[in-house]
Design an enzyme around this catalytic site. Structure first.
Site, PDB file in Angstrom:
ATOM      1  N   HIS A 194     163.936  37.831 -24.499  1.00  0.00           N
ATOM      2  CA  HIS A 194     163.510  36.628 -25.213  1.00  0.00           C
ATOM      3  C   HIS A 194     163.045  36.861 -26.644  1.00  0.00           C
ATOM      4  O   HIS A 194     162.751  35.913 -27.370  1.00  0.00           O
ATOM      5  CB  HIS A 194     162.463  35.846 -24.401  1.00  0.00           C
ATOM      6  CG  HIS A 194     161.095  36.444 -24.358  1.00  0.00           C
ATOM      7  ND1 HIS A 194     160.044  35.939 -25.082  1.00  0.00           N
ATOM      8  CD2 HIS A 194     160.597  37.496 -23.661  1.00  0.00           C
ATOM      9  CE1 HIS A 194     158.950  36.652 -24.818  1.00  0.00           C
ATOM     10  NE2 HIS A 194     159.263  37.603 -23.962  1.00  0.00           N
ATOM     11  N   CYS A 241     144.202  35.057 -26.932  1.00  0.00           N
ATOM     12  CA  CYS A 241     143.179  34.024 -26.991  1.00  0.00           C
ATOM     13  C   CYS A 241     142.500  33.989 -25.624  1.00  0.00           C
ATOM     14  O   CYS A 241     143.130  33.668 -24.629  1.00  0.00           O
ATOM     15  CB  CYS A 241     143.842  32.687 -27.297  1.00  0.00           C
ATOM     16  SG  CYS A 241     142.698  31.336 -27.401  1.00  0.00           S
ATOM     17  N   THR A 301     166.906  39.470  -5.282  1.00  0.00           N
ATOM     18  CA  THR A 301     168.171  38.900  -5.769  1.00  0.00           C
ATOM     19  C   THR A 301     168.151  38.838  -7.296  1.00  0.00           C
ATOM     20  O   THR A 301     167.178  38.373  -7.894  1.00  0.00           O
ATOM     21  CB  THR A 301     168.375  37.484  -5.171  1.00  0.00           C
ATOM     22  OG1 THR A 301     168.315  37.613  -3.753  1.00  0.00           O
ATOM     23  CG2 THR A 301     169.699  36.884  -5.596  1.00  0.00           C
ATOM     24  N   GLY A 323     159.851  42.629 -20.455  1.00  0.00           N
ATOM     25  CA  GLY A 323     159.241  43.834 -21.004  1.00  0.00           C
ATOM     26  C   GLY A 323     158.037  44.304 -20.203  1.00  0.00           C
ATOM     27  O   GLY A 323     157.840  45.505 -20.002  1.00  0.00           O
TER      28      GLY A 323
HETATM   29  C1  PLP Z   1     155.773  45.430 -27.692  1.00  0.00           C
HETATM   30  C2  PLP Z   1     155.862  44.510 -26.516  1.00  0.00           C
HETATM   31  N1  PLP Z   1     155.942  45.020 -25.287  1.00  0.00           N
HETATM   32  C3  PLP Z   1     156.044  44.255 -24.196  1.00  0.00           C
HETATM   33  C4  PLP Z   1     156.057  42.889 -24.298  1.00  0.00           C
HETATM   34  C5  PLP Z   1     156.163  42.059 -23.055  1.00  0.00           C
HETATM   35  O1  PLP Z   1     157.475  41.559 -22.903  1.00  0.00           O
HETATM   36  P1  PLP Z   1     157.766  40.318 -21.942  1.00  0.00           P
HETATM   37  O2  PLP Z   1     157.221  39.106 -22.643  1.00  0.00           O
HETATM   38  O3  PLP Z   1     159.265  40.283 -21.837  1.00  0.00           O
HETATM   39  O4  PLP Z   1     157.119  40.582 -20.656  1.00  0.00           O
HETATM   40  C6  PLP Z   1     155.973  42.293 -25.564  1.00  0.00           C
HETATM   41  C7  PLP Z   1     155.935  40.819 -25.717  1.00  0.00           C
HETATM   42  O5  PLP Z   1     155.256  40.296 -26.557  1.00  0.00           O
HETATM   43  C8  PLP Z   1     155.877  43.132 -26.705  1.00  0.00           C
HETATM   44  O6  PLP Z   1     155.791  42.624 -27.932  1.00  0.00           O
END
Ligand code: PLP
Length: 382
Positions: free
Chosen positions: A201, A327, A237, A71
């Site tokens: 995940h 944290c 890759t 993300g």
């Molecule tokens: C709303 C949101 N965006 C982005 C992310 C980041 O995703 P990733 O852990 O796959 O980098 C998170 C992860 O906690 C999330 O809750």
């Protein structure tokens, strides 16, 4: 007692079917998908199959999905990519005060590069107002980036309305849907969106893999150079095993969205019910919107008890929950989301996020809620 995991918004365990789908890509099918020999072609064929299947489940074209490392990368790719691809000199971005740092920090970086960013406020339930979005639009607005589901309080933003507005004004619209995938029905072509960030995940898939949906009408400059992978939009890759896992997670989990959310609602009600019985409803408050939120995220404040103390005591009792906020240097920062909701200090300083998942049973939630009540009574000396 086995630990009770109530932090599914942070991450989820890998589903057994997902793990099984991944393993062959570490053994029999190890070829580099860019290689032209049979080993490479076998992996390339599998990769194409995963992309096709995911695109079908998500309601988009296979070429509109770019696989990423998660993300965070998807958000960065969308934000920087669309701005760098823009030929005009528009330098204004609209986002919200409650985005994940994976959107807020790129925006802060862009401020350093001469962009102006409007961080929209939210109401006390964490919802933004569509009128505020409309009022923030300027002739030089180059991007609107707003999350679908908030990761701390679970609030669902009015993405369709915002998207309609963005379309009418011809402003690219990016949605961080990391917390929405598998929680809300998601049909990308039916939504008025241009880019959508996804991560595996949070959906019983592996860590370190995600995707960015980029509509075929949207121009994006790559942020990683050095190869022709992902149609020259993301060099490197491909993480084939992880993508296999992501595709399997989507295949297994998306058809269960409704059932899983019904179960999450029951677990949510169970926790609230036990806390009401054991503590009294005046001893805690629920943060977020009553209806417009995902049921598996339950953010509760126990005024008078600090988040840190509560989490530590819960951990000693084998219950894993979260604060939602980062944290830093060993102490918890007050959540920027709860601050943006302008909640009183005794609420922001005592908030704990419980997030339920498919492995949780009603009995676990009852046990966890009883433990919370015992800890709260103990810490309040009553
Ligand atoms: C709303 C949101 N965006 C982005 C992310 C980041 O995703 P990733 O852990 O796959 O980098 C998170 C992860 O906690 C999330 O809750």
């Amino acid at each position: 007692m086995n630990p009770i995991y109530l932090d599914h918004a942070a991450t989820t365990p890998v589903h057994p079917d997902v793990l099984e789908a991944m393993l062959p890509f570490y053994t029999a099918f190890f070829g580099n998908p860019s290689s032209t020999h049979s080993f490479g072609r076998a992996t390339r064929t599998a990769l194409n199959r995963f992309r096709d299947a995911m695109a079908k489940s998500l309601g988009c074209l296979p070429a509109e999905l770019i696989f990423t490392s998660g993300g965070t990368e998807s958000n960065n790719m969308a934000i920087f990519g669309v701005l760098h691809a823009s030929k005009d000199d528009k330098k204004h971005i609209i986002t919200t005060q409650i985005e994940h740092h994976a959107v807020l920090h790129p925006c802060e970086r862009l401020e350093g590069l001469g962009y102006e960013v409007t961080y929209l406020p939210v109401g006390p339930t964490g919802l933004i107002q569509i009128e505020d979005v409309a009022a923030a639009v300027r002739p030089d607005t180059a991007l609107i980036s707003i999350m679908y589901v908030n990761n701390e309080v679970g609030t669902i933003q009015p993405i369709e309305q915002i998207g309609e507005l963005a379309r009418a004004k011809q402003i690219p619209f990016h949605v961080d849907a990391v917390q929405a995938l598998g929680k809300l029905p998601l049909n990308l072509h039916e939504l008025p969106v241009d880019m959508v960030s996804l991560s595996a995940h949070k959906l019983y898939g592996p860590k370190g893999v995600g995707a960015l949906y980029v509509s075929k009408h949207t121009k994006l400059t790559p942020h990683v150079y050095g190869g022709s992978q992902e149609r020259k939009r993301r060099a490197g890759t491909e993480n084939v095993a992880a993508i296999a896992g992501f595709a399997k997670a989507v295949e297994v989990l998306l058809p269960q969205v409704e059932t899983l959310q019904e179960k999450a609602s029951e677990l949510r009600q169970t926790m609230i019910h036990v806390l009401e019985q054991q503590l009294g409803s005046e001893r805690f408050t629920i943060n977020g919107h009553k209806e417009q939120s995902v049921p598996h995220i339950l953010n509760i404040s126990f005024p008078g008890i600090s988040t840190e103390t509560l989490l530590m005591n819960l951990d000693l009792e084998n219950v894993a929950a979260a604060s939602g906020s980062a944290c830093t240097s060993g102490s918890l920062e007050v959540s920027h989301v709860l601050q943006a909701m302008k909640l009183p200090e005794n609420v922001t300083a005592s908030a704990v996020r419980f997030s339920f998942g498919m492995g949780n049973s009603k009995e676990q939630i009852e046990t966890a809620a009883q433990k919370i009540a015992t800890i709260v009574h103990r810490l309040r000396n009553n």
